[in-house]
Scaffold this motif. Structure first.
Motif, PDB file in Angstrom:
ATOM      1  N   HIS A 127       0.996 -59.017 -19.329  1.00 26.92           N
ATOM      2  CA  HIS A 127       1.345 -60.438 -19.211  1.00 26.92           C
ATOM      3  C   HIS A 127       0.186 -61.248 -18.646  1.00 26.92           C
ATOM      4  CE1 HIS A 127       5.333 -58.401 -19.316  1.00 26.92           C
ATOM      5  NE2 HIS A 127       5.650 -59.448 -20.065  1.00 26.92           N
ATOM      6  N   ARG A 128      -0.566 -60.665 -17.717  1.00 30.47           N
ATOM      7  CA  ARG A 128      -1.741 -61.381 -17.203  1.00 30.47           C
ATOM      8  C   ARG A 128      -2.772 -61.588 -18.311  1.00 30.47           C
ATOM      9  NH1 ARG A 128      -0.981 -57.863 -12.791  1.00 30.47           N
ATOM     10  NH2 ARG A 128      -2.685 -56.532 -13.565  1.00 30.47           N
ATOM     11  N   THR A 129      -2.932 -60.555 -19.124  1.00 30.98           N
ATOM     12  CA  THR A 129      -3.886 -60.687 -20.238  1.00 30.98           C
ATOM     13  C   THR A 129      -3.411 -61.728 -21.242  1.00 30.98           C
ATOM     14  OG1 THR A 129      -4.471 -58.362 -19.966  1.00 30.98           O
ATOM     15  CG2 THR A 129      -5.125 -59.424 -22.017  1.00 30.98           C
TER      16      THR A 129
END
Length: 429
Positions: A141-143
Motif C-alpha cells: 500500500h505504501r508503494t
C-alpha cells in the motif's frame, strides 16, 4: 485555448500513466507476495532440516528461533500428534501434507506453507510456516501510494509544461488579434511584433504588410478625391464669372450665392478627406448647436415656425469636429423644414448624457416618420433619401455614441443623438 491544451495534456498523460502504473502496481503486489512466500519457505526449510537430526527440545527451540527471525510463526506437527513451536490447529491441509506432499494452502487470515519431512521418528512430520494477509501485502500500500503521488505529480508537471507552451502560442496570437481590432477601429499605425512560433510570426508579418497596404490605398484614395475636388474649382470659377456678367443685379446676386454655396461644399469635401488622415477633432457642442439654430431661426421666422432651444450650460466637449457637428445639425434641421409644413414648431434640446457624453434631441410637431419608419440611406420615402439621418448617425458612431429615432411628445418625429465625450475619446486613444 490554454485550458483546452491543458485538459488535452492532462487526459493524455492520465491515460498513459494509467496504462503504465496499473500493471506496475499489480507487479509490485505480485513481487511482495513472492518475497513473503519465499521468506516463509526458507524458515520452514531451516526447521525441516533439523527434524530427525536433533531431539524434541532442540527442535522446539529451532522452530521458535526460525519464527522469530523470519517473522512468520513456525510449527512442527509430529507423526504421533504432538505439536512443537508456535501453537496452531491441525487443518486438513496439514493432514494432506502428512501423506508426504509439500504444499501451500489458503486459510482464513492468511496462507500456510506446509513442508512434509519423511524419515522422522514415528512417520512423516509436517513443518508449517504461517503467512498472514498483512505479511503478504506488507509495503504494497505504501508503494501504491507513492505511485499515485508520482502519477499526480507527472500529470501536474505535464499541465504546467502544456500551459507554458500554450502561452508561447496564445500570447502572440492575442497580440495579433489586438492589432487587428485596432486596425478595424481606424488606427492604421497599429503594427504587430513578430514573435512566437514560425507560423504566428509569418501571420504577424502578413498583417503588417496588409496594414501598410491599406494605409497606402487610403492615402491614394484621399489624394484622388482631393485632386478631383480641386479640379472642380475651375468650372466654379467660370460659373462665378458668368454670374458676375449677368445684366440683372438681383439674378447675379442669386447666382453668386449659389456658386458660393457650391464652393463651400467642395471645400468641405476637401477638408473632410484631409481630416480623415489626422487625429479625430473635438468641439464645444453648446457653441456649435447654438450657432446653427440661430442660423435656421431666420428661415423659421419666415415660415412662422416656433423654435424652442434648450441648451445645457457650456462648455460641453464632444469627440466630433465642429464642421461635422454643424453638418449634422444642419441635416436634422433641414429635414424638419423639408418634410413638415410651414408653421410646424420644433425643439432642439442639448443636455449632458452618461459618461460625460452629450445628448442632442431634435423633435418636431409634424407628421412623423410614418408607418414605415425613417428611410434608410439611398432609399426614397416621402421625398427623403435618408442621407440626412445617415450623416447624423455617422457623426454619432465616430464619436463613440449612437442615434435613435422615435415619436416626440410634440406629436411628430424625434431624433436623439448621443455624442461621445472628447475626454473619453482621448482616454481611449
Amino acid at each position: 485555448m490554454r485550458r483546452w491544451l491543458a485538459a488535452l495534456v492532462a487526459a493524455t498523460t492520465s491515460l498513459v500513466l494509467v496504462s503504465l502504473l496499473v500493471p506496475l502496481a499489480l507487479l509490485v503486489r505480485s513481487v511482495a507476495h513472492s518475497e513473503a512466500v519465499d521468506s516463509a519457505t526458507r524458515a520452514a526449510e531451516s526447521v525441516a532440516v533439523a527434524v530427525g537430526a536433533v531431539d524434541e527440545e532442540t527442535l522446539r527451540l529451532t522452530a521458535e528461533q526460525a519464527g522469530a527471525s523470519s517473522g512468520h510463526p513456525v510449527t512442527v506437527f509430529l507423526a504421533d500428534g504432538r505439536v512443537l513451536g508456535a501453537q496452531a490447529a491441525r487443518t486438513r491441509a496439514v493432514d494432506l501434507a502428512a501423506r508426504g506432499r509439500s504444499l501451500t494452502a489458503a486459510v482464513p487470515g492468511g496462507r500456510e506453507i506446509l513442508m512434509a519431512v519423511q524419515g522422522a521418528p514415528g512417520g512423516t512430520a509436517v513443518v508449517r510456516a504461517f503467512l498472514s494477509d498483512d505479511d503478504l501485502d506488507r509495503g504494497v500500500h505504501r508503494t501504491w501510494l507513492a505511485l499515485l503521488v508520482l502519477g499526480v505529480a507527472l500529470v501536474g508537471l505535464g499541465i504546467v509544461v502544456a500551459d507554458r507552451l500554450a502561452r508561447a502560442v496564445v500570447r502572440p496570437t492575442t497580440a495579433l488579434a489586438q492589432v487587428s481590432h485596432r486596425l478595424a477601429k481606424g488606427d492604421l499605425t497599429a503594427r504587430a511584433t513578430p514573435q512566437g512560433p514560425p507560423e504566428v510570426r509569418t501571420a504577424g508579418l502578413a498583417l503588417n504588410h496588409l496594414a501598410g497596404r491599406i494605409s497606402d490605398l487610403l492615402a491614394e484614395e484621399r489624394e484622388m478625391v482631393a485632386d478631383l475636388s480641386h479640379r472642380l474649382r475651375t468650372p466654379l470659377t467660370g460659373l462665378r464669372l458668368e454670374a458676375e456678367s449677368l445684366a440683372d443685379p438681383g439674378e447675379a446676386a442669386r447666382m453668386e450665392a449659389r456658386v458660393d454655396a457650391l464652393e463651400r461644399a467642395v471645400t468641405a469635401v476637401i477638408n473632410d478627406v484631409r481630416r480623415r488622415s489626422r487625429e479625430r477633432a473635438s468641439c464645444d457642442a453648446v457653441a456649435v448647436v447654438r450657432d446653427r439654430v440661430e442660423f435656421w431661426s431666420v428661415l423659421a421666422e419666415d415660415q412662422s415656425r416656433t423654435v424652442t432651444l434648450d441648451l445645457a450650460p457650456g462648455p460641453l466637449p464632444v469627440a466630433v469636429a465642429a464642421e461635422d457637428l454643424a453638418d449634422c445639425v444642419d441635416a436634422l434641421l433641414g429635414n424638419v423644414f423639408a418634410h413638415t409644413p410651414d408653421g410646424t414648431s420644433f425643439r432642439v434640446l442639448l443636455i449632458p448624457g452618461p459618461d460625460d457624453a452629450a445628448a442632442l434631441t431634435v423633435s418636431d410637431a409634424g407628421p412623423g416618420f410614418g408607418p414605415g419608419g425613417p428611410p434608410r440611406r439611398g432609399e426614397s420615402g416621402a421625398g427623403s433619401t435618408g442621407l440626412g439621418l445617415d450623416i447624423a448617425r455617422r457623426a454619432a458612431d465616430e464619436s463613440g455614441g449612437s442615434l435613435t429615432v422615435g415619436r416626440s411628445d410634440l406629436g411628430g418625429a424625434e431624433v436623439r443623438l448621443l455624442l461621445g465625450s472628447a475626454r473619453g475619446d482621448s482616454d481611449r486613444r
